[in-house]
Motif scaffolding. Structure first.
Motif, short mmCIF file in Angstrom:
data_model
loop_
_atom_site.label_atom_id
_atom_site.label_comp_id
_atom_site.label_asym_id
_atom_site.label_seq_id
_atom_site.Cartn_x
_atom_site.Cartn_y
_atom_site.Cartn_z
N LYS A 94 1.00 -1.16 -0.47
CA LYS A 94 -0.13 0.10 0.14
C LYS A 94 0.88 1.31 0.12
CE LYS A 94 -3.03 -1.53 3.12
NZ LYS A 94 -4.17 -1.48 3.98
N GLN A 95 0.61 2.27 0.83
CA GLN A 95 1.68 3.23 0.91
C GLN A 95 2.71 3.30 1.41
OE1 GLN A 95 0.08 5.91 -0.97
NE2 GLN A 95 -1.15 4.97 -2.04
N SER A 96 3.06 1.77 2.17
CA SER A 96 4.39 2.03 3.11
C SER A 96 5.58 1.48 2.21
CB SER A 96 3.85 0.99 4.00
OG SER A 96 3.46 1.77 4.86
N GLY A 97 5.03 1.52 0.83
CA GLY A 97 6.79 1.30 0.17
C GLY A 97 6.53 0.27 -1.10
N VAL A 98 7.85 0.95 -2.16
CA VAL A 98 7.57 -0.40 -3.28
C VAL A 98 9.66 -0.60 -3.46
CG1 VAL A 98 7.94 -0.44 -5.61
CG2 VAL A 98 6.72 1.50 -4.65
N GLY A 99 9.24 -2.12 -3.21
CA GLY A 99 10.40 -3.08 -3.80
C GLY A 99 10.60 -3.37 -1.94
N ALA A 100 12.21 -4.45 -1.84
CA ALA A 100 12.00 -4.41 -0.12
C ALA A 100 13.91 -4.33 -0.57
CB ALA A 100 11.95 -6.22 -0.67
N ARG A 101 14.17 -4.92 0.53
CA ARG A 101 16.04 -4.80 1.09
C ARG A 101 15.65 -6.39 1.63
NH1 ARG A 101 14.98 -0.23 4.62
NH2 ARG A 101 16.32 0.79 4.24
N HIS A 102 16.89 -6.83 1.46
CA HIS A 102 17.35 -8.63 2.81
C HIS A 102 16.57 -9.23 1.52
CE1 HIS A 102 17.10 -6.42 6.48
NE2 HIS A 102 17.71 -5.82 6.19
N GLY A 103 17.15 -10.55 2.05
CA GLY A 103 17.40 -11.78 1.13
C GLY A 103 17.99 -11.39 -0.21
N ASP A 104 17.50 -12.41 -1.09
CA ASP A 104 18.44 -12.53 -2.30
C ASP A 104 18.24 -11.06 -3.64
OD1 ASP A 104 19.92 -14.80 -1.15
OD2 ASP A 104 18.21 -16.07 -3.01
N GLN A 105 16.55 -10.80 -3.60
CA GLN A 105 16.62 -9.83 -4.52
C GLN A 105 17.09 -7.94 -3.67
OE1 GLN A 105 12.12 -9.97 -3.12
NE2 GLN A 105 11.59 -7.97 -3.40
N GLY A 106 17.07 -8.05 -2.15
CA GLY A 106 17.74 -7.18 -1.73
C GLY A 106 19.42 -6.70 -2.48
N LEU A 107 19.35 -7.69 -2.92
CA LEU A 107 21.07 -7.50 -3.92
C LEU A 107 21.21 -7.21 -5.28
CD1 LEU A 107 24.57 -9.17 -3.38
CD2 LEU A 107 24.00 -8.88 -5.20
N LEU A 108 20.16 -8.34 -5.92
CA LEU A 108 20.00 -8.29 -7.47
C LEU A 108 19.20 -6.84 -7.75
CD1 LEU A 108 18.61 -11.63 -7.63
CD2 LEU A 108 21.04 -11.42 -8.12
N LYS A 109 18.52 -6.37 -7.37
CA LYS A 109 17.71 -5.31 -7.32
C LYS A 109 18.78 -4.41 -7.71
CE LYS A 109 17.13 -2.94 -2.48
NZ LYS A 109 16.89 -2.71 -1.62
N TYR A 110 20.25 -3.88 -7.87
CA TYR A 110 21.45 -2.71 -7.68
C TYR A 110 21.89 -3.54 -9.12
CZ TYR A 110 20.69 -1.16 -3.13
OH TYR A 110 19.77 -0.89 -2.25
N THR A 111 21.43 -4.74 -10.08
CA THR A 111 22.50 -5.62 -10.61
C THR A 111 20.46 -5.07 -12.12
OG1 THR A 111 20.96 -8.20 -10.67
CG2 THR A 111 23.26 -6.84 -9.35
N ASP A 112 21.52 -5.14 -13.42
CA ASP A 112 20.66 -5.20 -14.82
C ASP A 112 20.93 -6.73 -15.36
OD1 ASP A 112 19.00 -2.59 -14.92
OD2 ASP A 112 21.44 -1.85 -15.92
N VAL A 113 19.88 -7.45 -15.83
CA VAL A 113 19.50 -8.52 -16.12
C VAL A 113 20.29 -8.58 -17.78
CG1 VAL A 113 18.97 -11.07 -17.15
CG2 VAL A 113 18.32 -9.82 -14.89
#
Length: 517
Positions: free
Chosen positions: A459-478
């Motif tokens: 809801k209004q508490s955010g978009v995306g996530a930190r932590h977990g595998d995606q917490g690192l992979l979000k900083y990459t392009d495929v």
């Protein structure tokens, strides 16, 4: 007050010298406990920030070519330095934020927990993944993870070291550079963290820290970034998300919350009461995930209320660089006034003050008592918007359906807490709450400290996530690297040959789909 012995003029000069500032003036960074100026913090102009990104990009070109194992060695040395300099880090956190010693020490641990999760996994996470291509045997497709470039991180004042450094670690491990903008009030601890990273062997220039007021420094931090990580208010998050979208870059936004806690009829009050105390008043209530709304079943309400209020009134408040006080100061007199406004508004509109409700100037300029309210409704500031202070509203409920409905009656969805001895039943209740994080028999730390599982808001508490595998992979392009060993995909010009090719491909796909059953 006398500053801790570790916070010397030499240390302050060394770490603030890293802030690029050609004509930006300074900000008077104060000790929260006393309001006395600690250091004149340099301020960065938009041009300074642009140059900081240019320097980070130059360093990133080399860093991205380092083998992952070589990057990991830097962070292993950094881990050791965090252990060795733990007291100094905690001292700086307390000086700039006014939080209690126990909370400052907890904050120092967060980057180490992040490294404990990512360092053993990063090589596997970033390793190319080879898959079959569209034509069996003669084609392949490989997923390659490329760093985005330079990540802009805008960190909040409530956990300046944890967010400023912890959010940067996976970005750096993935091969990126970083430009961090901490809040002016709390720039010392992240600056010291960056100082230690360079001592651990991070290439010079790779991690830049820029300082300035949000309206001045925020836009150039976003506009020069390849990706933005932000933690803060929903209002500011909307602006950042919009600007990132205009720039066609990604953004991860952890925003505000109005977090509920549900006490089920079978809850063990011996555990629930101290757990609730921690969930509400940890870090003086200045936690995005802390509990602001508490729903207690009618059968337990009176007993819970009595015990909880007694525990609240027994909390030790104080300004000290030792472990005596359990609750410290708010971040500033301005924020203290905002919290007081929420309480006053609630009382003026019919809420009842159970305990607390007053500023404590005898302790320091930004102290406010732990406060419990009843009768809070959604037409009150404390009932609909994030107070972000040591204030909680108690509510009765009669059925679990009612409790879930009330918990979900908010625009926010960051964190929630459910308490009960039947763990299966409590988990089922938790699954019905519209929240990115739900803790059973714990306030919020169990969810946030689980570094292997993504943590974010809905809801209004955010978009995306930190932590977990995606917490690192979000900083990459495929990058999709497709290879054809033999050219068999060019369409034949003859219709009969085209039909034959089509039939062969359809048969191959049918065979593959059967294997997947």
């Amino acid at each position: 007050m006398t500053l801790p012995a570790s916070v010397t003029d030499e240390l302050l000069a060394a770490i603030t010298a890293r802030v690029p500032s050609t004509a930006g003036g300074t900000h008077k960074l104060t000790e929260v406990y006393s309001g006395e100026v600690v250091v004149e913090l340099p301020q960065s102009t938009p041009e300074d920030i642009e140059q900081a990104y240019a320097a980070a990009r130059r360093a990133q070109m080399t860093w991205s070519q380092w083998p992952v194992r070589k990057r990991v060695k830097v962070f292993k040395r950094f881990f050791k330095l965090l252990v060795e300099r733990n007291d100094t880090i905690a001292d700086l956190i307390q000086v700039e934020s006014g939080k209690a010693r126990r909370m400052a020490v907890e904050e120092t641990v967060d980057p180490m927990m992040i490294m404990n999760y990512y360092l053993p996994r990063v090589r596997k996470l970033l390793a190319p993944t080879k898959r079959s291509g569209p034509v069996p045997l003669v084609s392949t497709s490989t997923e390659i993870r490329q760093p985005k470039g330079v990540v802009g991180i805008i960190a909040p004042w409530n956990f300046p070291f944890a967010t400023g450094i912890s959010d940067a670690i996976p970005a750096l491990l993935a091969g990126n550079g970083v430009v961090l903008k901490p809040d002016n009030k709390t720039a010392l601890s992240p600056l010291y963290g960056v100082h230690l990273l360079y001592e651990a062997g991070l290439p010079e220039g790779l991690f830049q820290v820029v300082c300035g007021d949000g309206p001045v420094a925020g836009p150039p931090v976003i506009d020069n970034a390849n990706y933005v990580m932000f933690t803060g208010s929903t209002q500011t998050g909307r602006f950042i998300g919009q600007r990132a979208g205009q720039n066609l870059i990604g953004a991860c936004l952890e925003l505000g919350g109005k977090n509920p806690m549900i006490v089920l009829p079978d809850a063990n009050l011996d555990e629930t009461v101290p757990g609730a105390l921690d969930a509400v008043f940890r870090n003086t209530g200045q936690v995005c995930m802390h509990v602001e709304r508490m729903y207690v079943h009618d059968s337990l309400y009176d007993a819970f209320r009595q015990r909880f209020v007694a525990a609240v009134e027994d909390l030790r408040l104080g300004a000290a660089y030792d472990f005596g006080p359990e609750m410290g100061s708010l971040i500033s007199p301005d924020h203290k006034d905002r919290v007081a406004e929420h309480v006053a508004d609630a009382l003026a509109k019919g809420a009842t003050l159970v305990t607390g409700g007053n500023a404590r100037p005898d302790l320091g300029p930004a102290f406010f008592e732990p406060t419990v309210l009843e009768g809070v409704t959604k037409d009150m500031l404390a009932g609909c918007t994030e107070t972000f202070g040591p204030v909680v509203a108690l509510h009765r409920y009669h059925s679990v359906d009612e409790a879930v409905r009330l918990a979900n009656d908010t625009d926010y969805g960051l964190s929630a807490s459910v308490w009960g001895t039947d763990l299966t039943a409590a988990a089922k209740v938790g699954a019905r709450i519209q929240s990115g994080n739900v803790s059973i028999n714990e306030g919020f730390a169990a969810a946030y400290a689980a570094k292997g599982t993504p943590s974010g808001g809905v809801k209004q508490s955010g978009v995306g996530a930190r932590h977990g595998d995606q917490g690192l992979l979000k900083y990459t392009d495929v990058q999709n690297l497709a290879v054809m060993k033999k050219q068999v995909m060019t369409s034949p010009r003859d219709p009969a040959d085209f039909a034959k090719q089509r039939d062969g491909m359809l048969k191959a796909m049918t065979f593959q789909s059967k294997l997947g059953r």
